[in-house]
Design an enzyme around this catalytic site. Structure first.
Site, PDB file in Angstrom:
ATOM      1  N   ASN A   1       0.809  -1.207   0.000  1.00  0.00           N
ATOM      2  CA  ASN A   1       0.000   0.000   0.000  1.00  0.00           C
ATOM      3  C   ASN A   1       0.859   1.282   0.000  1.00  0.00           C
ATOM      4  O   ASN A   1       2.016   1.256  -0.388  1.00  0.00           O
ATOM      5  CB  ASN A   1      -1.046  -0.002   1.112  1.00  0.00           C
ATOM      6  CG  ASN A   1      -2.309   0.698   0.619  1.00  0.00           C
ATOM      7  OD1 ASN A   1      -2.387   1.919   0.695  1.00  0.00           O
ATOM      8  ND2 ASN A   1      -3.250  -0.037   0.056  1.00  0.00           N
ATOM      9  N   ARG A   2       0.271   2.394   0.419  1.00  0.00           N
ATOM     10  CA  ARG A   2       0.831   3.714   0.087  1.00  0.00           C
ATOM     11  C   ARG A   2       1.692   4.325   1.190  1.00  0.00           C
ATOM     12  O   ARG A   2       1.429   4.113   2.381  1.00  0.00           O
ATOM     13  CB  ARG A   2      -0.311   4.685  -0.242  1.00  0.00           C
ATOM     14  CG  ARG A   2      -1.061   4.277  -1.492  1.00  0.00           C
ATOM     15  CD  ARG A   2      -2.287   5.140  -1.747  1.00  0.00           C
ATOM     16  NE  ARG A   2      -2.921   4.738  -3.003  1.00  0.00           N
ATOM     17  CZ  ARG A   2      -3.717   3.679  -3.146  1.00  0.00           C
ATOM     18  NH1 ARG A   2      -3.996   2.918  -2.105  1.00  0.00           N
ATOM     19  NH2 ARG A   2      -4.218   3.373  -4.326  1.00  0.00           N
TER      20      ARG A   2
ATOM     21  N   HIS B   1       2.781   0.169  -3.228  1.00  0.00           N
ATOM     22  CA  HIS B   1       3.190  -1.218  -3.438  1.00  0.00           C
ATOM     23  C   HIS B   1       4.660  -1.364  -3.866  1.00  0.00           C
ATOM     24  O   HIS B   1       4.981  -2.149  -4.767  1.00  0.00           O
ATOM     25  CB  HIS B   1       2.282  -1.883  -4.478  1.00  0.00           C
ATOM     26  CG  HIS B   1       0.863  -2.091  -4.028  1.00  0.00           C
ATOM     27  ND1 HIS B   1       0.492  -2.219  -2.718  1.00  0.00           N
ATOM     28  CD2 HIS B   1      -0.302  -2.195  -4.741  1.00  0.00           C
ATOM     29  CE1 HIS B   1      -0.821  -2.396  -2.627  1.00  0.00           C
ATOM     30  NE2 HIS B   1      -1.320  -2.377  -3.827  1.00  0.00           N
TER      31      HIS B   1
ATOM     32  N   HIS C   1      -1.123 -10.175  -3.161  1.00  0.00           N
ATOM     33  CA  HIS C   1      -2.170  -9.382  -3.811  1.00  0.00           C
ATOM     34  C   HIS C   1      -3.052 -10.222  -4.749  1.00  0.00           C
ATOM     35  O   HIS C   1      -3.421  -9.753  -5.832  1.00  0.00           O
ATOM     36  CB  HIS C   1      -1.516  -8.231  -4.563  1.00  0.00           C
ATOM     37  CG  HIS C   1      -2.371  -7.002  -4.703  1.00  0.00           C
ATOM     38  ND1 HIS C   1      -3.617  -7.022  -5.290  1.00  0.00           N
ATOM     39  CD2 HIS C   1      -2.166  -5.720  -4.331  1.00  0.00           C
ATOM     40  CE1 HIS C   1      -4.119  -5.790  -5.288  1.00  0.00           C
ATOM     41  NE2 HIS C   1      -3.260  -4.976  -4.705  1.00  0.00           N
TER      42      HIS C   1
ATOM     43  N   TYR D   1      -6.304 -11.637  -6.414  1.00  0.00           N
ATOM     44  CA  TYR D   1      -7.690 -11.195  -6.598  1.00  0.00           C
ATOM     45  C   TYR D   1      -8.526 -12.471  -6.684  1.00  0.00           C
ATOM     46  O   TYR D   1      -8.337 -13.277  -7.601  1.00  0.00           O
ATOM     47  CB  TYR D   1      -7.869 -10.477  -7.923  1.00  0.00           C
ATOM     48  CG  TYR D   1      -7.333  -9.076  -8.065  1.00  0.00           C
ATOM     49  CD1 TYR D   1      -5.981  -8.785  -7.964  1.00  0.00           C
ATOM     50  CD2 TYR D   1      -8.196  -8.027  -8.383  1.00  0.00           C
ATOM     51  CE1 TYR D   1      -5.509  -7.496  -8.159  1.00  0.00           C
ATOM     52  CE2 TYR D   1      -7.729  -6.738  -8.582  1.00  0.00           C
ATOM     53  CZ  TYR D   1      -6.382  -6.479  -8.465  1.00  0.00           C
ATOM     54  OH  TYR D   1      -5.910  -5.212  -8.670  1.00  0.00           O
TER      55      TYR D   1
ATOM     56  N   ASP E   1     -11.706   0.226  -0.669  1.00  0.00           N
ATOM     57  CA  ASP E   1     -10.256   0.194  -0.892  1.00  0.00           C
ATOM     58  C   ASP E   1      -9.618   0.785   0.355  1.00  0.00           C
ATOM     59  O   ASP E   1      -8.984   1.833   0.320  1.00  0.00           O
ATOM     60  CB  ASP E   1      -9.894   0.994  -2.156  1.00  0.00           C
ATOM     61  CG  ASP E   1      -8.447   0.775  -2.582  1.00  0.00           C
ATOM     62  OD1 ASP E   1      -7.731   0.032  -1.878  1.00  0.00           O
ATOM     63  OD2 ASP E   1      -8.041   1.352  -3.607  1.00  0.00           O
TER      64      ASP E   1
ATOM     65  N   GLN F   1      -6.347  -5.013   4.024  1.00  0.00           N
ATOM     66  CA  GLN F   1      -6.906  -4.124   3.003  1.00  0.00           C
ATOM     67  C   GLN F   1      -7.936  -4.921   2.224  1.00  0.00           C
ATOM     68  O   GLN F   1      -7.606  -5.933   1.606  1.00  0.00           O
ATOM     69  CB  GLN F   1      -5.771  -3.652   2.059  1.00  0.00           C
ATOM     70  CG  GLN F   1      -6.193  -2.632   1.018  1.00  0.00           C
ATOM     71  CD  GLN F   1      -6.106  -1.185   1.501  1.00  0.00           C
ATOM     72  OE1 GLN F   1      -5.602  -0.921   2.597  1.00  0.00           O
ATOM     73  NE2 GLN F   1      -6.587  -0.246   0.704  1.00  0.00           N
TER      74      GLN F   1
ATOM     75  N   GLU G   1      -5.704  -8.118   1.525  1.00  0.00           N
ATOM     76  CA  GLU G   1      -4.247  -7.980   1.678  1.00  0.00           C
ATOM     77  C   GLU G   1      -3.926  -7.766   3.155  1.00  0.00           C
ATOM     78  O   GLU G   1      -4.214  -6.708   3.703  1.00  0.00           O
ATOM     79  CB  GLU G   1      -3.752  -6.793   0.853  1.00  0.00           C
ATOM     80  CG  GLU G   1      -4.109  -6.876  -0.615  1.00  0.00           C
ATOM     81  CD  GLU G   1      -4.220  -5.489  -1.255  1.00  0.00           C
ATOM     82  OE1 GLU G   1      -3.207  -4.787  -1.323  1.00  0.00           O
ATOM     83  OE2 GLU G   1      -5.328  -5.110  -1.670  1.00  0.00           O
TER      84      GLU G   1
HETATM   85  C1  GLA Z   1      -4.436  -1.919  -3.471  1.00  0.00           C
HETATM   86  C2  GLA Z   1      -4.635  -0.466  -3.391  1.00  0.00           C
HETATM   87  C3  GLA Z   1      -5.561  -0.069  -4.443  1.00  0.00           C
HETATM   88  C4  GLA Z   1      -5.044  -0.479  -5.786  1.00  0.00           C
HETATM   89  C5  GLA Z   1      -4.856  -1.917  -5.835  1.00  0.00           C
HETATM   90  C6  GLA Z   1      -4.278  -2.309  -7.155  1.00  0.00           C
HETATM   91  O1  GLA Z   1      -5.515  -2.602  -3.040  1.00  0.00           O
HETATM   92  O2  GLA Z   1      -5.083  -0.019  -2.148  1.00  0.00           O
HETATM   93  O3  GLA Z   1      -5.756   1.309  -4.404  1.00  0.00           O
HETATM   94  O4  GLA Z   1      -3.826   0.115  -6.015  1.00  0.00           O
HETATM   95  O5  GLA Z   1      -4.015  -2.295  -4.769  1.00  0.00           O
HETATM   96  O6  GLA Z   1      -4.880  -1.712  -8.220  1.00  0.00           O
END
Ligand code: GLA
Length: 394
Positions: free
Chosen positions: A122-123, A148, A222, A224, A294, A331, A359
């Site tokens: 994440n950020r 990421h 990560h 999906y 998100d 997440q 996540e």
């Molecule tokens: C994470 C982020 C999202 C996005 C996805 C990938 O979940 O929080 O904002 O970047 O990864 O697209």
């Protein structure tokens, strides 16, 4: 994340660090390892070639199998899980994770499908943080923020692989050395991720790392998921449980504001299982910022260690996914940025909300938020954290 005192693992990694200056040596040892891999294959793990990088490096695919019939494909590019089969209520196995058929599609723009994420899941706001009075500037790849791991995170590197077969499943150890300064992070970081497929349809993901300078680490996976097995369908009909009484509201750049907000009475309340789509369209400022879910949920189990963090259920097929972790956060991302432009694995395209991610992680932007649990790793400590994904039916 748990950090433990120096161990054999730490010692082995420190020895690896001594090799860092000598690329030739490193190449040789990786080649040796590859040769060894082939001879270690057995019934529960098989190696094949997945593709070739533009520089000619081969990307291998390992298929982990267990006695029940589950199969998990992992490639050495990004440690990506490209396929993961799970039974439905009638015992029929089908792939339940989004992915691509070929390496080129992963290289052309993968929205982190199935990937290992590092050094930081994440950020990190504005791609900056300070440690011991020194400011570090990271690659920015999400507007003004770092996401990421940056431009070339752990999802885009080649991992060295060591396969092992067990009586009822298989183990794949992946290692990667992230050098001092990579994507702006301090310290040489030796990382090991171990995927263990057990005999009862659990995939354990064990993350370990050591550093030679103080740094920050927050690794995650990560994948999906779409438990229906039909990737043309949205996941909004899945039921979700999150063991979290609070979540982290974000600002316009999806950076946590620092508040731990109670979920009670909001669309973020999954303490009782609820269909993902039930309130995703609600008139809620946080849902609008995320274009859906998100956000990072604050797990209730933080103090008591490893436990059930989340579960998802697809009524049509009866498939259930349970996620266990020792991490303080998770997440939940509802695939909001998928937009129908990427080719789906079984035909068609990946539409919005064709998959969801769970996540497990420390909170986003922790290096800049002293009130959040620490993500600092010091020399002499071992970063160690485990997440287990269990697939069952009901
Ligand atoms: C994470 C982020 C999202 C996005 C996805 C990938 O979940 O929080 O904002 O970047 O990864 O697209």
């Amino acid at each position: 994340m748990k950090t433990v005192q120096p161990s054999l693992f730490c010692f082995v990694f420190l020895l690896t660090l001594l090799n860092l200056g000598c690329k030739e040596n490193k190449k040789e040892s990786q080649t040796d390892m590859e040769t060894e891999n082939t001879s270690m294959e057995s019934d529960h793990i098989a190696k094949s070639t997945f593709g070739e990088m533009p520089d000619g490096t081969t990307v291998d695919k390992y298929t982990l199998k267990n006695a029940m019939g589950m199969e998990v494909d992992v490639i050495t590019y990004g440690g990506i899980i490209t396929r993961w089969t799970a039974p439905d209520k009638n015992g029929k196995y089908d792939d339940v994770v989004l992915g691509f058929d070929d390496l080129k599609s992963y290289l052309d723009g993968n929205p982190y499908f199935g990937a290992l994420i590092g050094r930081y899941g994440n950020r990190i706001a504005k791609g900056k943080f300070s440690l011991d009075g020194q400011t570090y500037t990271l690659a920015t790849n999400d507007g003004e923020n770092h996401l990421h791991g940056g431009l070339k995170g752990f999802d885009k590197v080649i991992w060295a692989a060591t396969p092992k077969s067990t009586d009822d499943g298989a183990i794949l150890e992946l290692t990667y050395t992230s050098v001092d300064g990579e994507e702006g992070y301090p310290g040489n970081l030796d990382v090991k991720v171990t995927y263990t497929l057990t005999g009862d349809n659990q995939l354990e993901v064990l993350y370990e790392a050591v550093t030679d300078k103080p740094t920050v680490v927050n690794l995650t996976q990560h994948s999906y998921f779409n438990l229906s097995g039909d990737f043309t369908q949205s996941v909004l009909d899945h039921e979700l449980f999150l063991d979290a009484d609070a979540y982290l509201p974000v600002d316009g750049g999806l950076i946590p504001t620092g508040e731990l907000r109670p979920v009670s009475g909001t669309p973020f309340d999954f303490t009782t299982s609820k269909v993902m789509g039930k309130e995703i369209g609600a008139d809620d400022a946080q849902l609008k910022l995320g274009k859906g879910y998100d956000h990072c949920w604050v797990l209730n189990e933080e103090e008591s260690g490893f436990g059930l963090a989340a579960s998802a259920y697809h009524p049509g097929t009866g498939r259930v996914l349970e996620v266990y972790t020792d991490e303080p956060g998770i997440q939940f991302y509802s695939g909001n940025f998928l937009d129908g432009t990427l080719p789906a694995q079984k035909g068609g395209v990946y539409g919005q909300r064709a998959g969801f991610c769970l996540e497990t992680q420390h909170y986003p932007d922790s290096p800049n938020q002293p009130s959040f649990p620490s993500v600092r790793l010091n020399p002499g400590e071992t970063y160690k954290t485990k997440t287990t994904f269990k697939l069952t039916t009901k």
